[in-house]
Design a protein around this motif. Structure first.
Motif, PDB file in Angstrom:
ATOM      1  N   GLU A 112       0.824  -1.197   0.000  1.00  0.00           N
ATOM      2  CA  GLU A 112       0.000   0.000   0.000  1.00  0.00           C
ATOM      3  C   GLU A 112       0.862   1.253   0.000  1.00  0.00           C
ATOM      4  O   GLU A 112       2.028   1.243   0.411  1.00  0.00           O
ATOM      5  N   PHE A 113       0.247   2.370  -0.430  1.00  0.00           N
ATOM      6  CA  PHE A 113       0.892   3.680  -0.363  1.00  0.00           C
ATOM      7  C   PHE A 113       0.940   4.110   1.101  1.00  0.00           C
ATOM      8  O   PHE A 113      -0.089   4.136   1.788  1.00  0.00           O
ATOM      9  N   ILE A 114       2.159   4.450   1.602  1.00  0.00           N
ATOM     10  CA  ILE A 114       2.301   4.757   3.035  1.00  0.00           C
ATOM     11  C   ILE A 114       2.795   6.181   3.296  1.00  0.00           C
ATOM     12  O   ILE A 114       2.871   6.599   4.454  1.00  0.00           O
ATOM     13  N   GLY A 115       3.158   6.929   2.256  1.00  0.00           N
ATOM     14  CA  GLY A 115       3.606   8.295   2.487  1.00  0.00           C
ATOM     15  C   GLY A 115       4.468   8.806   1.353  1.00  0.00           C
ATOM     16  O   GLY A 115       4.566   8.200   0.282  1.00  0.00           O
ATOM     17  N   VAL A 116       5.117   9.973   1.608  1.00  0.00           N
ATOM     18  CA  VAL A 116       5.941  10.631   0.587  1.00  0.00           C
ATOM     19  C   VAL A 116       7.323  10.913   1.177  1.00  0.00           C
ATOM     20  O   VAL A 116       7.445  11.426   2.297  1.00  0.00           O
ATOM     21  N   LEU A 117       8.349  10.535   0.417  1.00  0.00           N
ATOM     22  CA  LEU A 117       9.735  10.825   0.787  1.00  0.00           C
ATOM     23  C   LEU A 117      10.197  12.064   0.032  1.00  0.00           C
ATOM     24  O   LEU A 117      10.094  12.131  -1.198  1.00  0.00           O
ATOM     25  N   PHE A 118      10.706  13.058   0.777  1.00  0.00           N
ATOM     26  CA  PHE A 118      11.211  14.290   0.181  1.00  0.00           C
ATOM     27  C   PHE A 118      12.735  14.347   0.356  1.00  0.00           C
ATOM     28  O   PHE A 118      13.242  14.189   1.475  1.00  0.00           O
ATOM     29  N   LEU A 119      13.429  14.555  -0.753  1.00  0.00           N
ATOM     30  CA  LEU A 119      14.879  14.793  -0.731  1.00  0.00           C
ATOM     31  C   LEU A 119      15.091  16.274  -1.037  1.00  0.00           C
ATOM     32  O   LEU A 119      14.715  16.760  -2.104  1.00  0.00           O
ATOM     33  N   ILE A 120      15.695  16.990  -0.084  1.00  0.00           N
ATOM     34  CA  ILE A 120      15.823  18.447  -0.182  1.00  0.00           C
ATOM     35  C   ILE A 120      17.291  18.810  -0.329  1.00  0.00           C
ATOM     36  O   ILE A 120      18.123  18.410   0.490  1.00  0.00           O
ATOM     37  N   ARG A 121      17.608  19.568  -1.376  1.00  0.00           N
ATOM     38  CA  ARG A 121      19.001  19.979  -1.647  1.00  0.00           C
ATOM     39  C   ARG A 121      19.058  21.486  -1.834  1.00  0.00           C
ATOM     40  O   ARG A 121      18.162  22.082  -2.456  1.00  0.00           O
ATOM     41  N   ASP A 122      20.137  22.074  -1.329  1.00  0.00           N
ATOM     42  CA  ASP A 122      20.379  23.503  -1.551  1.00  0.00           C
ATOM     43  C   ASP A 122      21.090  23.664  -2.896  1.00  0.00           C
ATOM     44  O   ASP A 122      22.257  23.295  -3.044  1.00  0.00           O
ATOM     45  N   VAL A 123      20.371  24.202  -3.889  1.00  0.00           N
ATOM     46  CA  VAL A 123      20.932  24.335  -5.247  1.00  0.00           C
ATOM     47  C   VAL A 123      21.159  25.798  -5.598  1.00  0.00           C
ATOM     48  O   VAL A 123      21.221  26.152  -6.778  1.00  0.00           O
ATOM     49  N   THR A 124      21.297  26.641  -4.570  1.00  0.00           N
ATOM     50  CA  THR A 124      21.473  28.079  -4.823  1.00  0.00           C
ATOM     51  C   THR A 124      22.703  28.339  -5.688  1.00  0.00           C
ATOM     52  O   THR A 124      22.627  29.041  -6.702  1.00  0.00           O
ATOM     53  N   LYS A 125      23.832  27.745  -5.314  1.00  0.00           N
ATOM     54  CA  LYS A 125      25.070  27.971  -6.081  1.00  0.00           C
ATOM     55  C   LYS A 125      24.981  27.360  -7.471  1.00  0.00           C
ATOM     56  O   LYS A 125      25.489  27.928  -8.444  1.00  0.00           O
ATOM     57  N   ILE A 126      24.323  26.202  -7.572  1.00  0.00           N
ATOM     58  CA  ILE A 126      24.189  25.562  -8.889  1.00  0.00           C
ATOM     59  C   ILE A 126      23.365  26.446  -9.817  1.00  0.00           C
ATOM     60  O   ILE A 126      23.721  26.640 -10.994  1.00  0.00           O
ATOM     61  N   ARG A 127      22.262  26.998  -9.296  1.00  0.00           N
ATOM     62  CA  ARG A 127      21.428  27.868 -10.127  1.00  0.00           C
ATOM     63  C   ARG A 127      22.189  29.145 -10.498  1.00  0.00           C
ATOM     64  O   ARG A 127      22.063  29.654 -11.613  1.00  0.00           O
TER      65      ARG A 127
END
Length: 580
Positions: free
Chosen positions: A333-348
């Motif tokens: 069953e669907f049990i939730g959402v995994l979020f991967l958060i990255r700081d891409v300020t310098k990349i942008r």
């Protein structure tokens, strides 16, 4: 309970007695050894004093040793203050036995040490003492046989064997007592359970039996199970610790929101990226960063598709990668959402810089190419007169030179980026280079009637350990800009300063100046100050960018001070010894 207390008291008493016996044996061994050594040292001190007296009496080291050694067979060595042997009782002088003692006796007056001799493998004492003979310093050393090495080893082995037997006996006795005490309690436990199962009666007085072999097997089985259980707990503890360390140290923020909208996992990076407090975690609807993440969560819950979004919070650009989580076990069953958060300020920022760079290069190349194309079309006209033809050719050559300069500086920037790790340093005189380079710019300065002045504090000759080529390029670009942006009939002042660690030079012009808003931008590639103030000044906008790159390569600093309409001053500061 009485049995336990009694056994513990007996065990404590046995341990104390064992320690007392062991301590007495150790003390006896070392006291005996010390007494023997003390006796030999007293004898040795008396013998050396006697020998020194005999040397003075007979006025001969040889006669003194013969007389002293007539009734004994000791090895005697007499040396002077330079460690030259004056006399030895044997033909072969084993200097390795005496060298350390002789040195110690010379400085301290007396020295002794124990050695293992090669002859008979005996333990011997070497005693050395300082004295005077005919006013000169002499050192007398005598070797005393102490005990054979084999005898000493046998005594030590016997002592160890005796200690081991005592410890083994006590260990056996303690072990038996412990096992018996545990057997009694285990028997009580086993029989209590058996009778309870048969009679269902708690109020029983049971006889104790310590001779049940089955109980011992039960103990072994229980211990085995306990060891396995402890190993599983330890393994889980280590695994949990590693997972926590991984979540704490990973540079990516990890956030899990279950299908009920509750936060079930959040590592420290999420706190850092979103600047969250504990209250904000409990009230996510009132927190800007979490509010945007929950909006993404609603969409993922709805269609269960992977999404990648950028959100801007606290002057940072965060990339949010969201993955639907499915239970790996049935019913999946669907049990939730995994979020991967990255700081891409310098990349942008780098992406924007890359796009701006490509746009600027395209513009800088398009303009001269358009001009060249226009003049080339004009040259196709057969009716053009010679004067116009020459004008077209000159214009084309001028634009080609601009293109060549632009491409050359682009290549130069590329080489600088690649060569940062391979900067080679040599010794050179910066003042001489300044004078050489200024001479190359006199013609260009005279065209605008610009006077180049020197204010050099370097009265003494200065030598730098740095990259001479980079230094020349930095100075050339700054001086070229100073002449280019200076007003006619003005002056340029070159200053030089030096201290124990740093060397610096500055170039001050009296040109159009730079506004405060533009000072931070002048080192960007292709940036040129307001075109309304320099429309007639040719340039690619790369010169100061190249200067900045070279200064960074030398681990130096560059400072700019300027007043609009009055001029600018560029100061370069580098280490005198820049072997980095």
């Amino acid at each position: 309970m009485d049995i336990k207390l009694k056994s513990k008291n007996n065990i404590s008493l046995i341990i104390i007695l064992t320690l007392i016996v062991f301590s007495l044996l150790v003390s006896l061994y070392f006291i005996s050894f010390r007494i023997v050594v003390s006796q030999i040292l007293n004898r040795a001190d008396s013998d050396t004093n006697n020998l020194i007296s005999l040397i003075e009496k007979y006025d001969s080291t040889e006669l003194a040793i013969d007389n002293f050694n007539s009734s004994r067979d000791l090895e005697i060595v007499i040396v002077d203050e330079n460690y030259q042997v004056l006399e030895s009782s044997r033909d072969i002088f084993r200097s390795s036995f005496f060298s350390t003692n002789i040195t110690g006796a010379k400085s301290e007056g007396v020295a002794y040490s124990f050695i293992k001799t090669d002859i008979g493998k005996k333990l011997a004492l070497i005693y050395s003492k300082k004295g005077f003979y005919k006013g000169d310093l002499i050192i007398v050393s005598i070797e005393y046989p102490f005990i054979s090495y084999l005898e000493l080893k046998n005594i030590f082995v016997l002592f160890l064997l005796l200690s081991f037997l005592i410890i083994a006996f006590d260990t056996y006795f303690i072990t038996v007592m412990y096992i018996n005490s545990y057997i009694l309690n285990l028997n009580r436990f086993v029989k209590t359970n058996q009778i309870y199962n048969d009679l269902n009666n708690d109020d029983l007085k049971l006889p104790l039996n310590s001779e049940n072999k089955e109980v011992l097997r039960l103990i072994e089985t229980l211990n085995s199970y306990k060891a396995k259980y402890d190993a599983i707990l330890e393994n889980d503890k280590n695994r949990f610790s590693k997972i926590n360390s991984f979540l704490s140290n990973i540079p990516t923020g990890i956030l899990v929101i279950d299908n009920d909208g509750k936060i079930s996992l959040m590592n420290e990076k999420v706190h850092f990226f979103l600047s969250l407090s504990k209250r904000q975690i409990l009230e996510p609807a009132n927190t800007k960063g979490l509010e945007q993440i929950f909006e993404i969560w609603e969409k993922v819950v709805e269609d269960q598709k992977i999404r990648i979004n950028d959100i801007e919070i606290n002057n940072k650009i965060l990339e949010i990668e969201s993955h639907p989580m499915i239970d790996k076990y049935s019913p999946y069953e669907f049990i939730g959402v995994l979020f991967l958060i990255r700081d891409v300020t310098k990349i942008r920022e780098l992406d924007n810089m890359k796009n701006d760079f490509v746009s600027n290069v395209s513009h800088e190349l398009r303009t001269p190419l358009t001009i060249i194309s226009g003049f080339a079309q004009t040259l196709k006209n057969e009716n053009i007169d010679n004067e116009d033809r020459e004008l077209c050719i000159d214009s084309i050559n001028s634009e080609v030179e601009k293109l060549t300069t632009l491409i050359s500086e682009l290549l130069k920037l590329s080489k600088i980026d690649k060569a940062f790790k391979n900067v080679k340093h040599t010794f050179f005189n910066p003042t001489e280079i300044i004078k050489e380079q200024v001479a190359l710019f006199f013609t260009k300065a005279n065209e605008k009637n610009i006077n180049i002045q020197f204010e050099l504090e370097n009265k003494m000759e200065c030598v730098l350990l740095s990259n001479e080529l980079y230094y020349r390029q930095i100075f050339n670009n700054l001086l070229d800009n100073a002449i280019k942006y200076s007003k006619d009939d003005s002056s340029i002042i070159i200053r030089e300063a030096i201290d124990n660690e740093f060397y610096s030079f500055s170039i001050e012009d009296h040109g159009i100046g730079i506004s405060n808003d533009e000072i931070d931008k002048i080192f960007d590639r292709f940036y040129r100050i307001e075109k309304s103030r320099n429309s007639e000044i040719a340039g690619s906008g790369l010169g100061l960018s190249i200067v900045k790159q070279f200064v960074n390569a030398l681990a130096g600093e560059i400072e700019v001070s300027s007043k609009l309409g009055l001029g600018s001053t560029f100061t370069i500061k580098i280490k005198r010894n820049n072997d980095v």
